[in-house]
Design a protein around this motif. Structure first.
Motif, PDB file in Angstrom:
ATOM      1  N   ALA A  23      38.514  51.231  51.983  1.00 26.81           N
ATOM      2  CA  ALA A  23      37.895  50.953  50.677  1.00 26.81           C
ATOM      3  C   ALA A  23      38.674  49.876  49.934  1.00 26.81           C
ATOM      4  O   ALA A  23      39.916  49.882  49.929  1.00 26.81           O
ATOM      5  CB  ALA A  23      37.873  52.236  49.833  1.00 26.81           C
ATOM      6  N   HIS A  24      37.927  48.964  49.320  1.00 25.60           N
ATOM      7  CA  HIS A  24      38.575  47.944  48.495  1.00 25.60           C
ATOM      8  C   HIS A  24      39.095  48.590  47.215  1.00 25.60           C
ATOM      9  O   HIS A  24      38.567  49.609  46.757  1.00 25.60           O
ATOM     10  CB  HIS A  24      37.594  46.801  48.170  1.00 25.60           C
ATOM     11  N   ASN A  25      40.104  47.943  46.644  1.00 23.68           N
ATOM     12  CA  ASN A  25      40.751  48.428  45.411  1.00 23.68           C
ATOM     13  C   ASN A  25      39.808  48.532  44.212  1.00 23.68           C
ATOM     14  O   ASN A  25      40.194  49.106  43.199  1.00 23.68           O
ATOM     15  CB  ASN A  25      41.900  47.486  45.032  1.00 23.68           C
ATOM     16  N   GLY A  39      42.929  48.713  49.839  1.00 26.42           N
ATOM     17  CA  GLY A  39      43.697  47.472  49.815  1.00 26.42           C
ATOM     18  C   GLY A  39      42.908  46.296  49.312  1.00 26.42           C
ATOM     19  O   GLY A  39      41.756  46.445  48.875  1.00 26.42           O
ATOM     20  N   ASP A  40      43.541  45.111  49.372  1.00 28.66           N
ATOM     21  CA  ASP A  40      42.850  43.878  48.978  1.00 28.66           C
ATOM     22  C   ASP A  40      42.130  43.298  50.192  1.00 28.66           C
ATOM     23  O   ASP A  40      42.239  43.832  51.308  1.00 28.66           O
ATOM     24  CB  ASP A  40      43.820  42.890  48.298  1.00 28.66           C
ATOM     25  N   SER A  41      41.421  42.212  49.989  1.00 28.61           N
ATOM     26  CA  SER A  41      40.600  41.657  51.073  1.00 28.61           C
ATOM     27  C   SER A  41      41.435  41.352  52.315  1.00 28.61           C
ATOM     28  O   SER A  41      41.004  41.621  53.430  1.00 28.61           O
ATOM     29  CB  SER A  41      39.935  40.355  50.654  1.00 28.61           C
ATOM     30  N   LEU A  42      42.621  40.789  52.107  1.00 29.41           N
ATOM     31  CA  LEU A  42      43.446  40.397  53.253  1.00 29.41           C
ATOM     32  C   LEU A  42      43.920  41.634  54.024  1.00 29.41           C
ATOM     33  O   LEU A  42      43.740  41.715  55.241  1.00 29.41           O
ATOM     34  CB  LEU A  42      44.653  39.579  52.772  1.00 29.41           C
ATOM     35  N   VAL A 113      37.966  33.888  51.209  1.00 29.90           N
ATOM     36  CA  VAL A 113      37.249  34.857  52.064  1.00 29.90           C
ATOM     37  C   VAL A 113      35.970  35.380  51.411  1.00 29.90           C
ATOM     38  O   VAL A 113      35.094  35.907  52.104  1.00 29.90           O
ATOM     39  CB  VAL A 113      38.141  36.049  52.502  1.00 29.90           C
ATOM     40  N   ASN A 114      35.842  35.218  50.102  1.00 28.28           N
ATOM     41  CA  ASN A 114      34.610  35.643  49.405  1.00 28.28           C
ATOM     42  C   ASN A 114      33.486  34.654  49.698  1.00 28.28           C
ATOM     43  O   ASN A 114      32.997  33.946  48.810  1.00 28.28           O
ATOM     44  CB  ASN A 114      34.845  35.683  47.885  1.00 28.28           C
ATOM     45  N   THR A 115      33.094  34.572  50.967  1.00 31.30           N
ATOM     46  CA  THR A 115      32.025  33.665  51.418  1.00 31.30           C
ATOM     47  C   THR A 115      31.344  34.290  52.636  1.00 31.30           C
ATOM     48  O   THR A 115      31.914  35.185  53.273  1.00 31.30           O
ATOM     49  CB  THR A 115      32.625  32.310  51.877  1.00 31.30           C
ATOM     50  N   THR A 128      42.920  34.045  50.943  1.00 30.25           N
ATOM     51  CA  THR A 128      42.561  35.116  50.018  1.00 30.25           C
ATOM     52  C   THR A 128      43.399  34.902  48.762  1.00 30.25           C
ATOM     53  O   THR A 128      44.251  33.999  48.725  1.00 30.25           O
ATOM     54  CB  THR A 128      42.869  36.530  50.584  1.00 30.25           C
ATOM     55  N   SER A 129      43.197  35.757  47.769  1.00 33.17           N
ATOM     56  CA  SER A 129      43.963  35.574  46.536  1.00 33.17           C
ATOM     57  C   SER A 129      45.444  35.870  46.759  1.00 33.17           C
ATOM     58  O   SER A 129      46.284  35.459  45.976  1.00 33.17           O
ATOM     59  CB  SER A 129      43.404  36.473  45.437  1.00 33.17           C
ATOM     60  N   SER A 130      45.785  36.572  47.853  1.00 35.79           N
ATOM     61  CA  SER A 130      47.199  36.896  48.059  1.00 35.79           C
ATOM     62  C   SER A 130      47.934  35.846  48.896  1.00 35.79           C
ATOM     63  O   SER A 130      49.159  35.881  48.965  1.00 35.79           O
ATOM     64  CB  SER A 130      47.357  38.292  48.673  1.00 35.79           C
ATOM     65  N   ALA A 197      47.321  38.957  35.924  1.00 33.11           N
ATOM     66  CA  ALA A 197      45.955  38.416  36.022  1.00 33.11           C
ATOM     67  C   ALA A 197      45.619  38.020  37.452  1.00 33.11           C
ATOM     68  O   ALA A 197      46.474  37.528  38.203  1.00 33.11           O
ATOM     69  CB  ALA A 197      45.828  37.199  35.111  1.00 33.11           C
ATOM     70  N   HIS A 198      44.358  38.241  37.811  1.00 33.27           N
ATOM     71  CA  HIS A 198      43.860  37.824  39.127  1.00 33.27           C
ATOM     72  C   HIS A 198      43.518  36.334  39.048  1.00 33.27           C
ATOM     73  O   HIS A 198      42.988  35.874  38.024  1.00 33.27           O
ATOM     74  CB  HIS A 198      42.593  38.643  39.457  1.00 33.27           C
ATOM     75  N   PRO A 199      43.789  35.558  40.117  1.00 30.52           N
ATOM     76  CA  PRO A 199      43.524  34.112  40.037  1.00 30.52           C
ATOM     77  C   PRO A 199      42.043  33.740  39.911  1.00 30.52           C
ATOM     78  O   PRO A 199      41.727  32.557  39.728  1.00 30.52           O
ATOM     79  CB  PRO A 199      44.139  33.544  41.319  1.00 30.52           C
ATOM     80  N   GLU A 200      41.135  34.715  39.977  1.00 39.64           N
ATOM     81  CA  GLU A 200      39.716  34.407  39.710  1.00 39.64           C
ATOM     82  C   GLU A 200      39.449  34.257  38.209  1.00 39.64           C
ATOM     83  O   GLU A 200      38.342  33.899  37.811  1.00 39.64           O
ATOM     84  CB  GLU A 200      38.818  35.505  40.292  1.00 39.64           C
ATOM     85  N   CYS A 201      40.455  34.550  37.370  1.00 37.60           N
ATOM     86  CA  CYS A 201      40.281  34.346  35.915  1.00 37.60           C
ATOM     87  C   CYS A 201      40.384  32.853  35.605  1.00 37.60           C
ATOM     88  O   CYS A 201      40.995  32.078  36.354  1.00 37.60           O
ATOM     89  CB  CYS A 201      41.371  35.090  35.144  1.00 37.60           C
ATOM     90  N   SER A 214      47.007  38.876  43.572  1.00 33.52           N
ATOM     91  CA  SER A 214      45.842  39.586  44.117  1.00 33.52           C
ATOM     92  C   SER A 214      45.860  41.022  43.603  1.00 33.52           C
ATOM     93  O   SER A 214      46.818  41.446  42.947  1.00 33.52           O
ATOM     94  CB  SER A 214      45.928  39.612  45.646  1.00 33.52           C
ATOM     95  N   THR A 215      44.840  41.784  43.959  1.00 36.09           N
ATOM     96  CA  THR A 215      44.800  43.174  43.517  1.00 36.09           C
ATOM     97  C   THR A 215      46.011  43.955  44.068  1.00 36.09           C
ATOM     98  O   THR A 215      46.661  44.684  43.336  1.00 36.09           O
ATOM     99  CB  THR A 215      43.481  43.852  43.934  1.00 36.09           C
ATOM    100  N   SER A 216      46.355  43.737  45.338  1.00 37.41           N
ATOM    101  CA  SER A 216      47.518  44.452  45.896  1.00 37.41           C
ATOM    102  C   SER A 216      48.803  43.983  45.250  1.00 37.41           C
ATOM    103  O   SER A 216      49.745  44.773  45.080  1.00 37.41           O
ATOM    104  CB  SER A 216      47.600  44.277  47.410  1.00 37.41           C
TER     105      SER A 216
HETATM  106  P1  13P Z   1      41.408  40.605  46.377  1.00 37.51           P
HETATM  107  O1  13P Z   1      41.529  39.689  47.541  1.00 37.51           O
HETATM  108  O2  13P Z   1      42.530  40.428  45.407  1.00 37.51           O
HETATM  109  O3  13P Z   1      41.243  41.986  46.840  1.00 37.51           O
HETATM  110  O4  13P Z   1      40.100  40.206  45.561  1.00 37.51           O
HETATM  111  C1  13P Z   1      38.820  40.306  46.101  1.00 37.51           C
HETATM  112  C2  13P Z   1      37.791  40.139  45.074  1.00 37.51           C
HETATM  113  O5  13P Z   1      36.620  40.246  45.309  1.00 37.51           O
HETATM  114  C3  13P Z   1      38.265  39.829  43.750  1.00 37.51           C
HETATM  115  O6  13P Z   1      37.205  39.783  42.871  1.00 37.51           O
END
Ligand code: 13P
Ligand code: SF4
Length: 305
Positions: A23-25, A39-42, A113-115, A128-130, A197-201, A214-216
């Motif tokens: 499960a994702h975070n 965990g996070d995507s990675l 990876v969000n693609t 990934t964000s990490s 902050a998450h880098p998607e901000c 990243s979330t992790s």
């Molecule tokens: P993470 O790679 O930090 O888990 O983020 C995935 C995501 O969808 C963030 O919005």
């Protein structure tokens, strides 16, 4: 059926079938509670590849399960809700990326990876964000096409100023709406709190952050930093584990809008049904999978900072 019974039934069926529940975070609390791994995507992509289990129930959104199917085609990857997508991932298509590549034939394509798998297949390397900064620094080329998140793109461009960065105009509708005023208010209300902050901000939000990760990375920051209060600049699903692991610390959401509806789609009934029926299964056409895997493998070969 009550929640606890449903959770027991899922755990029993997963054990009987030899399935790994991941499960994702950002998933609902009751889903994270029954997962073998969160965990996070990675981290989740790596776990999906290395597990001995042949069935992976991926509680997350479509691109995450697709990454698992790309890395481990011999395994059965199930996504309990086929309609759990990512609006940011939908902001770029393989055709659109091909057109941009034609305009910048000398650039290396770095794709979040969000693609979709089709977009990854048109990319040189994923991130990934990490690991985005390590990935960007590992590339020899001077020019990078950063796809699809303009906010992550800005963040990379700032951290790696020696590269020329061309940004795709995509964004996460959840993180992108976080406002400077909301952070300033949260800081005013909690002057002793650190802001992660998450880098998607947006860049102006990241300017205000004490830590960008990243979330992790947020779990790690909360665990290793002696601070007792943290303002959390990401989706609220992350609170479940933060609060469980640090009952002595306070975690503050600066906005009520940090909820990803796609991450909240998966319920316990969906997980049970998916284990019973072994549907919906996520697969990727072999020609696309091979190319997309190359981009993911290049990312996984980059040493972490
Ligand atoms: P993470 O790679 O930090 O888990 O983020 C995935 C995501 O969808 C963030 O919005
Ligand atoms: Fe996509 Fe944003 Fe939801 Fe993450 S939080 S899955 S980037 S919409």
């Amino acid at each position: 059926m009550d929640q606890e019974k449903l959770q027991q039934q899922i755990r029993q069926l997963a054990a009987d079938k030899g399935a790994l529940l991941i499960a994702h975070n950002y998933e609902r609390d009751e889903i994270q509670e029954i997962a073998d791994i969160t965990g996070d995507s990675l981290a989740l992509s790596i776990e999906a590849e290395k597990t001995d289990k042949q069935i992976i129930v991926f509680c997350g959104v479509h691109f995450m399960a697709e990454s698992a199917a790309i890395l481990a085609p011999e395994k059965t990857v199930l996504l309990p809700r086929a309609d759990a997508g990512c609006p940011m991932a939908d902001m770029v298509t393989a055709e659109g990326l091909k057109a941009l590549k034609k305009q910048h034939p000398d650039a290396t394509v770095v794709t979040y990876v969000n693609t979709s798998a089709a977009v990854k297949a048109e990319s040189d390397i994923c991130c990934t964000s990490s690991n985005a900064i390590s990935v960007a620094r590992s590339i020899d080329a001077k020019k990078l096409l950063l796809v699809p998140d303009r906010n992550l793109g800005h963040y990379i461009a700032k951290q790696v100023p020696e590269k020329e960065c061309i940004l795709w105009e995509g964004y996460c509708p959840i993180h992108d709406q976080l406002k400077v005023e909301e952070i300033k208010q949260a800081k005013e209300d909690h002057p002793d709190a650190l802001f992660m902050a998450h880098p998607e901000c947006r860049p102006e939000i990241l300017e205000l952050a004490d830590h960008i990760c990243s979330t992790s990375g947020m779990y790690e920051f909360a665990a290793t930093n002696p601070a007792k209060k943290f303002i959390v600049g990401t989706e609220m699903g992350i609170l479940w584990r933060l609060r469980k692991e640090h009952p002595d610390k306070v975690f503050i959401m600066p906005s009520r809008a940090l909820i990803c509806p796609n991450m909240k789609l998966t319920g316990l009934e969906d997980v049970l049904r998916c284990l019973q029926t072994m549907e919906p299964r996520i697969t990727v056409a072999e020609d696309i999978r091979i190319k997309a895997k190359l981009a993911l493998d290049r990312m996984l070969a980059v040493p972490r900072d």
